[in-house]
Design an enzyme around this catalytic site. Structure first.
Site, PDB file in Angstrom:
ATOM      1  N   CYS A  74       1.246  -1.624   0.303  1.00 13.75           N
ATOM      2  CA  CYS A  74      -0.150   0.421  -0.032  1.00 13.75           C
ATOM      3  C   CYS A  74       0.635   1.139   0.069  1.00 13.75           C
ATOM      4  CB  CYS A  74      -0.793   0.239   1.410  1.00 13.75           C
ATOM      5  SG  CYS A  74      -2.501   1.521   1.123  1.00 13.75           S
ATOM      6  N   HIS A 124      -0.033   4.553   0.091  1.00 15.55           N
ATOM      7  CA  HIS A 124      -0.502   5.881   0.674  1.00 15.55           C
ATOM      8  C   HIS A 124       0.180   5.250   2.210  1.00 15.55           C
ATOM      9  CE1 HIS A 124      -4.289   3.804   2.210  1.00 15.55           C
ATOM     10  NE2 HIS A 124      -3.934   4.903   3.262  1.00 15.55           N
ATOM     11  N   CYS A 154      -3.004   7.390  -4.321  1.00 13.01           N
ATOM     12  CA  CYS A 154      -3.093   6.364  -4.463  1.00 13.01           C
ATOM     13  C   CYS A 154      -1.420   5.485  -5.342  1.00 13.01           C
ATOM     14  CB  CYS A 154      -3.877   4.930  -5.055  1.00 13.01           C
ATOM     15  SG  CYS A 154      -3.650   2.806  -5.461  1.00 13.01           S
ATOM     16  N   GLY A 155      -0.618   5.503  -4.307  1.00 14.84           N
ATOM     17  CA  GLY A 155       0.907   4.478  -4.661  1.00 14.84           C
ATOM     18  C   GLY A 155       0.704   3.469  -5.080  1.00 14.84           C
ATOM     19  N   THR A 156      -0.047   2.498  -4.994  1.00 13.54           N
ATOM     20  CA  THR A 156       0.181   1.673  -6.280  1.00 13.54           C
ATOM     21  C   THR A 156      -0.656   1.908  -7.393  1.00 13.54           C
ATOM     22  OG1 THR A 156      -1.635   0.030  -4.666  1.00 13.54           O
ATOM     23  CG2 THR A 156       0.478  -0.172  -3.896  1.00 13.54           C
TER      24      THR A 156
END
Ligand code: PYC
Length: 315
Positions: free
Chosen positions: A92, A94, A241-243
């Site tokens: 994840c 964030h 969303c980091g991913t």
């Protein structure tokens, strides 16, 4: 008999509006060994702890939990198990930024470079102040390009399938990317996810594509794109969303639309932003770097009293 948890200490953060509940003490005892085995143990024996932390009345649908554990690799500052209102997350983005901000707040790390063990591998992050964090994500790549899926009410939707630590279907937004269209955006994303499942479209080894990501024009002049990310449990990501941004970078790289090292400013549906860039990482893959900020907004000690009809949350 299920264990009743008491004195569960958490630090709550938000990364671009998306909450992360970092459990720093009082979580289930998952023993030692590879992190992925500890995730399975939690899933099997202590899933009620996930529900207690994330579902109402103690949590909410947007929240991601981050249980800090002993790392197996002594060079890591911690190991972390991420979970949401439905399940467990491999990675994840964030949440990683939130974990770093929470650990800094708790005095457990100083600004500098650190390693964090996640269920999908060890990642490196840089804390550059109390709140700003860059992390090098796991290698990310596009699996399918421009596939078509028929969706009731939307017709034929075309998009890419990519891995950024979670599986994403990425497509142009069928609706304006504004909060006033949230309900329709959620429905459209859910219908697309259902259609992918119906058609047997999956990630590697049959993995479910559990995130859907819509893209459109940015509102801020200096941003490259705006997104809406639909998460596995039906919530939308308040952050970019980091991913999901990593999956986007993998698609841009595969299309030759972004060069290594070039910044990509990804705006979320609420206008918060991450800056992403990448370096090549083997055939067809990239190593994304994502930068964002997280803020601590609370510290709490949770209990479940004897007689509480909802000691492990609702649902
Ligand atoms: O930032 O990677 C992320 C993420 C996944 C689900 C919610 N946020």
């Amino acid at each position: 008999m299920m264990q009743l948890f008491e004195n569960v200490k958490v630090i709550d953060t938000h990364t671009g509006g998306e909450p992360t509940r970092v459990v720093v003490a009082g979580g289930p005892d998952l023993g030692n060994g590879p992190l992925i085995e500890r995730v399975r143990r939690m899933q099997r024996d202590s899933d009620h702890f996930r529900r207690m932390m994330i579902t109402e009345p103690r949590g909410n649908e947007a929240m991601v939990g981050a249980l800090l554990c002993e790392p197996t690799d002594p060079d890591c500052v911690a190991a972390v198990i991420f979970f949401n209102n439905r399940d467990y997350l491999g990675m994840c983005g964030h949440g990683t930024i939130g974990v770093a901000a929470a650990m800094a707040y708790a005095g457990r790390i100083e600004p500098g470079v650190h390693r964090l063990e996640t269920p999908v591998g060890v990642i490196t992050f840089r804390l550059t102040g109390a709140n700003q964090v860059s992390f090098d994500n796991v290698p990310s790549y596009r699996l399918h390009h421009d596939i078509a899926v028929d969706v009731d009410g939307l017709g034929t939707v075309r998009g890419d399938v990519a891995w950024g630590g979670n599986w994403f279907f990425l497509t142009a937004s069928p609706l304006p990317l504004s909060l006033s269209h949230l309900r329709e955006l959620n429905h459209a994303a859910q219908d697309i996810r259902d259609a992918l499942r119906r058609d047997g479209v999956s990630g590697v080894a049959g993995a479910e594509i559990d995130h859907v990501e819509f893209f459109g024009a940015a509102q801020a002049e200096d941003a490259d794109s705006r997104n809406f990310v639909y998460c596995p449990g039906g919530a939308y990501d308040r952050s970019p969303c980091g991913t999901g941004t990593s999956a986007k970078l993998a698609c841009l790289a595969a299309d030759g639309k972004l060069k290594p090292g070039e910044p990509w400013i990804q705006e979320s549906i609420i206008g918060s932003r991450f800056v992403g860039s990448y370096e090549p990482s083997g055939p067809g893959a990239i190593l994304p770097t994502i930068t964002g900020t997280a803020y601590v907004y609370g510290e709490c000690c949770f209990v479940a009293q004897v007689g509480d009809p909802f000691p492990h949350g609702i649902g």
